[in-house]
Scaffold this active site. Structure first.
Site, PDB file in Angstrom:
ATOM      1  N   ASP A 211       3.093 -10.876 -12.529  1.00 49.42           N
ATOM      2  CA  ASP A 211       3.304 -11.977 -13.264  1.00 49.42           C
ATOM      3  C   ASP A 211       3.868 -11.867 -14.641  1.00 49.42           C
ATOM      4  OD1 ASP A 211       2.523 -13.828 -11.086  1.00 49.42           O
ATOM      5  OD2 ASP A 211       0.529 -13.718 -11.875  1.00 49.42           O
TER       6      ASP A 211
ATOM      7  N   HIS B  99      -3.102 -17.116 -10.282  1.00 45.55           N
ATOM      8  CA  HIS B  99      -1.669 -16.644  -9.512  1.00 45.55           C
ATOM      9  C   HIS B  99      -1.562 -17.001  -8.186  1.00 45.55           C
ATOM     10  CE1 HIS B  99       0.812 -13.416  -8.180  1.00 45.55           C
ATOM     11  NE2 HIS B  99       0.289 -13.614  -6.995  1.00 45.55           N
TER      12      HIS B  99
ATOM     13  N   GLY C 182       0.888  -1.198  -0.187  1.00 46.85           N
ATOM     14  CA  GLY C 182      -0.102   0.024   0.006  1.00 46.85           C
ATOM     15  C   GLY C 182       0.836   1.269  -0.093  1.00 46.85           C
TER      16      GLY C 182
ATOM     17  N   MET D  90       5.452  -5.224  -6.523  1.00 41.76           N
ATOM     18  CA  MET D  90       3.891  -5.478  -6.496  1.00 41.76           C
ATOM     19  C   MET D  90       3.138  -3.942  -6.700  1.00 41.76           C
ATOM     20  SD  MET D  90       1.293  -7.355  -6.943  1.00 41.76           S
ATOM     21  CE  MET D  90       0.287  -6.230  -7.543  1.00 41.76           C
TER      22      MET D  90
END
Ligand SMILES: NC(=O)C1=CN([C@@H]2O[C@H](COP(=O)(O)OP(=O)(O)OC[C@H]3O[C@@H](n4cnc5c(N)ncnc54)[C@H](O)[C@@H]3O)[C@@H](O)[C@H]2O)C=CC1
Ligand SMILES: O=C([O-])CC(=O)C(=O)O
Length: 355
Positions: free
Chosen positions: A184, A211, A55, A262
């Site tokens: 990915d 995933h 976050g 991410m």
């Protein structure tokens, strides 16, 4: 506190950096190097779980409405000093969740616990299923039209949970619910470019399935630009991409899973969603969505994004697969089916219990 981005969701510098370093097919196929959001338009993005490992850096790239059950005021104060046009607001705890979500166009959900070494993503189900359920209920109540990006693991199950919750609330639009699998693709592009000495910006590998483990299936035969791989290279790259999350979990040795890569990947998916909402007719990403391309109710594939969400599933990627890829598609189906059923079963049981 309410907030609205003044022009584009990213500051000029972050936006340019992101544009230059990611290579969505759409940008290359039109020969464009940069897409500018309509300066008159205003978009709101909310991050639920904004104080966490994903976050916080995601909030740096997409600084808008930040929500967490933990105190997120410091993150917002810190970010508010960046001289970028998007405004940032903080919302802490369930009593402020509705305010955070009002009028939001894109909701990103990285709330939940990450893995530790030795755990599978499915081991997170017991905690994260309820978190995702609660947050999606609030999305349904406060911004039912928003695109929903689910990052919390196990994505193979949390997305079906979100779909059931939205159905129960009578606001399910399958075109607007996405499991975020961009990481990915980012990993596949990076590893292929490294292995074959290609310019990163040129490489695009579609990743399909789901995933987790073998459900993550890079279609190396569909790599752009066209590349020749030996059988050994295909196997080695496929296994590395499938285990890349575990590679990070082990390297972090108990301190969590991938956060920075991410956040980067999630910012790319947010950017693509905003471009689509803004009317760019040439936006393609891979995502885990409701699908009919592979006899499973949810499946990750390339999708075309438009103003209303998924405009098309690019099923042609599943045609002309190599024997290795065909076998891998068949092999992943049982695990993916069972993860989907687990998510659906959880949401239905909760609904019965609440009735
Ligand atoms: N889809 C993907 O490719 C990836 C998914 N993940 C998943 O993302 C999730 C988050 O990872 P991290 O950010 O590293 O974890 P983290 O533990 O650092 O942060 C999670 C944040 O969620 C917050 N949170 C917990 N319950 C909440 C609730 N009910 N409402 C709002 N916020 C809540 C926590 O307070 C914390 O700030 C994990 O489930 C992880 O497995 C991680 C990497 C890649
Ligand atoms: O591996 C994990 O637990 C986090 C994740 O989904 C990833 O990095 O792909």
């Amino acid at each position: 506190m309410n907030c609205e981005s003044e022009s584009s969701f990213l500051g000029k510098e972050s936006y340019a950096a992101l544009q230059n370093s990611s290579s969505p097919r759409s940008v290359k196929s039109t020969g464009r190097t940069q897409y500018h959001l309509n300066p008159q338009a205003s978009y709101k993005v909310a991050i639920l779980g904004a104080a966490g490992g994903i976050g916080q850096p995601l909030a740096l790239l997409v600084k808008i409405n930040l929500y967490d059950i933990a105190n997120v005021k410091g993150v917002a104060a810190d970010l508010s000093h960046c001289n970028t046009p998007a405004q940032v607001s903080d919302f802490t705890g369930p009593s402020e969740l509705a305010d955070c979500l009002k009028g939001v166009n894109v909701v990103v959900i990285p709330a939940g616990v990450p893995r530790k070494p030795g755990m599978t993503r499915d081991d997170l189900f017991n905690i994260n299923a309820s978190i995702v359920k609660t947050l999606v209920e609030a999305v349904a109540d406060n911004c039912p039209e928003a695109f929903i990006h689910v990052i919390s693991n196990p994505v193979n199950s949390t997305v079906p949970i979100a779909a059931e919750v939205l159905k129960q609330k009578g606001v399910y639009d399958p075109k607007k619910l996405f499991g975020v699998t961009t990481l990915d693709v980012v990993r596949a592009n990076t590893f292929v470019a490294q292995k074959k000495n290609l310019r990163l910006i040129d490489v695009d590998v579609p990743v399909i399935g789901g995933h987790a483990g073998i459900t993550i299936l890079p279609l190396l035969s569909k790599t752009k630009p066209s590349v020749c791989f030996t059988d050994e290279e295909i196997h080695e790259l496929t296994v590395r991409i499938q285990n890349a999350g575990t590679e990070v979990v082990e390297a972090k040795a108990g301190a969590g899973s991938a956060t920075l890569s991410m956040a980067y990947a999630a910012a790319r998916f947010v950017e693509s969603s905003l471009r689509a909402l803004d009317g760019d007719g040439d936006v393609y990403e891979c995502a885990y969505v409701q699908s009919d391309v592979a006899d499973l109710p949810f499946f990750a594939s390339r999708i075309k994004l438009g103003k209303k969400g998924v405009e098309a599933l690019i099923s042609s990627d599943l045609q002309g697969l190599t024997e290795y890829e065909q076998k891998a598609v068949e092999a992943l189906k049982a695990e993916l089916k069972s993860s989907i059923e687990k998510g659906v079963g959880f949401a239905q049981k909760q609904s019965v219990a609440a009735a």
